[in-house]
Design an enzyme around this catalytic site. Structure first.
Site, PDB file in Angstrom:
ATOM      1  N   LYS A 220      -5.008   2.637  12.300  1.00 54.07           N
ATOM      2  CA  LYS A 220      -5.437   3.116  11.524  1.00 54.07           C
ATOM      3  C   LYS A 220      -6.354   4.008  10.755  1.00 54.07           C
ATOM      4  O   LYS A 220      -7.767   3.265  11.182  1.00 54.07           O
ATOM      5  CB  LYS A 220      -5.410   1.900  10.072  1.00 54.07           C
ATOM      6  CG  LYS A 220      -4.710   2.261   9.115  1.00 54.07           C
ATOM      7  CD  LYS A 220      -4.688   0.927   8.433  1.00 54.07           C
ATOM      8  CE  LYS A 220      -5.068   1.411   6.718  1.00 54.07           C
ATOM      9  NZ  LYS A 220      -4.620  -0.143   6.119  1.00 54.07           N
TER      10      LYS A 220
ATOM     11  N   VAL B 104      -1.318   5.857  10.923  1.00 49.81           N
ATOM     12  CA  VAL B 104      -1.016   5.527  12.201  1.00 49.81           C
ATOM     13  C   VAL B 104      -0.795   5.944  13.231  1.00 49.81           C
ATOM     14  O   VAL B 104       0.152   6.433  13.324  1.00 49.81           O
ATOM     15  CB  VAL B 104      -0.368   3.752  12.233  1.00 49.81           C
ATOM     16  CG1 VAL B 104      -0.321   3.225  12.808  1.00 49.81           C
ATOM     17  CG2 VAL B 104      -1.327   3.502  10.102  1.00 49.81           C
TER      18      VAL B 104
ATOM     19  N   PHE C 272      -3.653   6.889   2.533  1.00 50.48           N
ATOM     20  CA  PHE C 272      -5.631   6.285   3.062  1.00 50.48           C
ATOM     21  C   PHE C 272      -5.144   6.411   4.303  1.00 50.48           C
ATOM     22  O   PHE C 272      -7.010   7.487   5.013  1.00 50.48           O
ATOM     23  CB  PHE C 272      -5.210   4.487   3.259  1.00 50.48           C
ATOM     24  CG  PHE C 272      -4.313   4.512   4.489  1.00 50.48           C
ATOM     25  CD1 PHE C 272      -4.113   4.835   6.091  1.00 50.48           C
ATOM     26  CD2 PHE C 272      -2.257   4.630   4.373  1.00 50.48           C
ATOM     27  CE1 PHE C 272      -3.104   4.889   7.386  1.00 50.48           C
ATOM     28  CE2 PHE C 272      -1.483   4.217   4.998  1.00 50.48           C
ATOM     29  CZ  PHE C 272      -1.612   3.860   6.236  1.00 50.48           C
ATOM     30  N   GLY C 273      -4.465   7.903   5.125  1.00 54.08           N
ATOM     31  CA  GLY C 273      -4.107   7.818   6.734  1.00 54.08           C
ATOM     32  C   GLY C 273      -3.609   7.958   6.958  1.00 54.08           C
ATOM     33  O   GLY C 273      -2.347   7.816   6.696  1.00 54.08           O
TER      34      GLY C 273
ATOM     35  N   ASP D   7       0.219  -7.446  -1.914  1.00 55.73           N
ATOM     36  CA  ASP D   7       1.479  -6.242  -2.026  1.00 55.73           C
ATOM     37  C   ASP D   7       1.634  -6.718  -0.288  1.00 55.73           C
ATOM     38  O   ASP D   7       2.032  -5.467   0.484  1.00 55.73           O
ATOM     39  CB  ASP D   7       0.098  -5.354  -1.418  1.00 55.73           C
ATOM     40  CG  ASP D   7       1.266  -3.616  -1.178  1.00 55.73           C
ATOM     41  OD1 ASP D   7       2.085  -4.030  -2.292  1.00 55.73           O
ATOM     42  OD2 ASP D   7       0.568  -2.608  -0.578  1.00 55.73           O
TER      43      ASP D   7
ATOM     44  N   GLY E 139       3.067   6.405  11.917  1.00 57.86           N
ATOM     45  CA  GLY E 139       2.680   5.756  10.064  1.00 57.86           C
ATOM     46  C   GLY E 139       2.105   6.269   9.164  1.00 57.86           C
ATOM     47  O   GLY E 139       1.010   7.399   9.722  1.00 57.86           O
ATOM     48  N   LYS E 140       2.395   6.571   8.122  1.00 56.74           N
ATOM     49  CA  LYS E 140       1.279   7.684   7.696  1.00 56.74           C
ATOM     50  C   LYS E 140       1.212   7.615   6.432  1.00 56.74           C
ATOM     51  O   LYS E 140       2.303   6.856   5.213  1.00 56.74           O
ATOM     52  CB  LYS E 140       2.146   9.332   7.125  1.00 56.74           C
ATOM     53  CG  LYS E 140       0.644   9.981   6.670  1.00 56.74           C
ATOM     54  CD  LYS E 140       1.195  11.147   7.890  1.00 56.74           C
ATOM     55  CE  LYS E 140       0.224  12.634   6.541  1.00 56.74           C
ATOM     56  NZ  LYS E 140       0.034  14.291   7.490  1.00 56.74           N
TER      57      LYS E 140
END
Length: 306
Positions: free
Chosen positions: A52, A39, A36-37, A154, A32-33
């Protein structure tokens, strides 16, 4: 140091066993991306984690945001919310180690279902039993958060993961970076947060409480059943206008079909009561869990094995 700030937070101490270097984490599989950064899937001493990795210098997120997410995850102990296992940091990154969910995002499952279904097939994206099972788990987690005076802010299919690839997999709500404590006696929250397709009208209006999460659940339920979001537009402004004017078509599916021909009146009533523009009338998590659709579909009682 962030370590000292984390340890100053109330609650159970976080395990900060070091060292785990960023290069060892980033060598893992990227799963994941975001702003924030990233995963990563990380293997350590026979265990597998999702990590994360948040860059401390990003404009999108500050140290206070990182601390907030960690504090929220530490407080949450529920089978439907991702479990924070440990936290580590180095000069550039803070690493949040959580359980690894191998079944992917709900969003991707919806897209896969829509892509795989024949375009002339008038069946819903998920059958009602599957949809009700997923939404029941989401609501159970939301009820727990609200009972602990936490608002997620969210909720969306991208923030709902499946533990496994099984069709009946347990789900986990993730990403509490925007979550906040909010008590009934607090003044309404006013800052705009969330994702445009899923935000409640009162969030756009700048005065909202916990019930904003239930609107988001309603949007997710509609998306699961129909294969398309209830509010759409060319940009955020058009989406917001659709939300504020309640310009959505309950009963219109991804191919323009009338969902009343393929979905039960009970399921549509459930969605309508969550997509109630007036927060005071909208179903709360407790009421939603007691709605007949959570127990019945087409006259058949659901059997939730959890």
């Amino acid at each position: 140091m962030l370590n000292m700030m984390l340890n100053s937070q109330q609650g159970r101490p976080i395990n900060l066993r070091l060292p785990i270097q960023s290069k060892h984490i980033t060598e893992g599989k990227l799963i994941g991306k975001g702003g924030f950064g990233s995963v990563y899937e990380y293997h350590h001493e026979g265990d597998r984690y999702a990590v994360k990795s948040i860059r401390k210098s990003t404009k999108e997120i500050g140290i206070s945001d990182i601390i907030n997410e960690i504090a929220m995850l530490r407080q949450m102990r529920h089978r439907g919310i991702i479990n924070l296992i440990r936290v580590s940091e180095d000069k550039e990154f803070v690493h949040l180690f959580t359980e690894l969910c191998q079944g992917g995002e709900l969003f991707q499952r919806i897209i896969d279902r829509v892509s795989n279904n024949n375009t002339v097939d008038r069946t819903p994206c998920f059958n009602e039993h599957e949809a009700a099972r997923i939404i029941h788990q989401v609501l159970d987690a939301v009820l727990y958060m609200h009972a602990n005076d936490v608002v997620h802010r969210d909720i969306k299919p991208e923030n709902i993961l499946f533990v496994s690839n099984d069709r009946d997999s347990q789900i986990k709500i993730i990403d509490l970076g925007l979550a906040r404590h909010h008590f009934d006696y607090d003044p309404p929250m006013t800052d705009y947060v969330g994702t445009s397709y899923y935000v409640a009208p009162e969030v756009i209006g700048g005065s909202y409480r916990k019930s904003c999460d239930l609107w988001s659940v309603g949007v997710v339920a509609y998306f699961i059943l129909s294969g398309c979001p209830p509010f759409d537009g060319a940009d955020d402004a058009e989406i917001f206008e659709s939300i504020l004017t309640s310009r959505y078509c309950v009963g219109i599916g991804r191919n323009g079909e009338k969902l009343s021909t393929v979905l039960s009146a009970m399921s549509m009533d459930f969605v309508v009561k969550l997509l109630e523009a007036e927060p005071g009338i909208r179903m709360c998590a407790t009421s939603a869990l007691k709605h007949p659709w959570m127990k019945y579909k087409g006259g058949l009682k659901h059997d939730f094995p959890f």
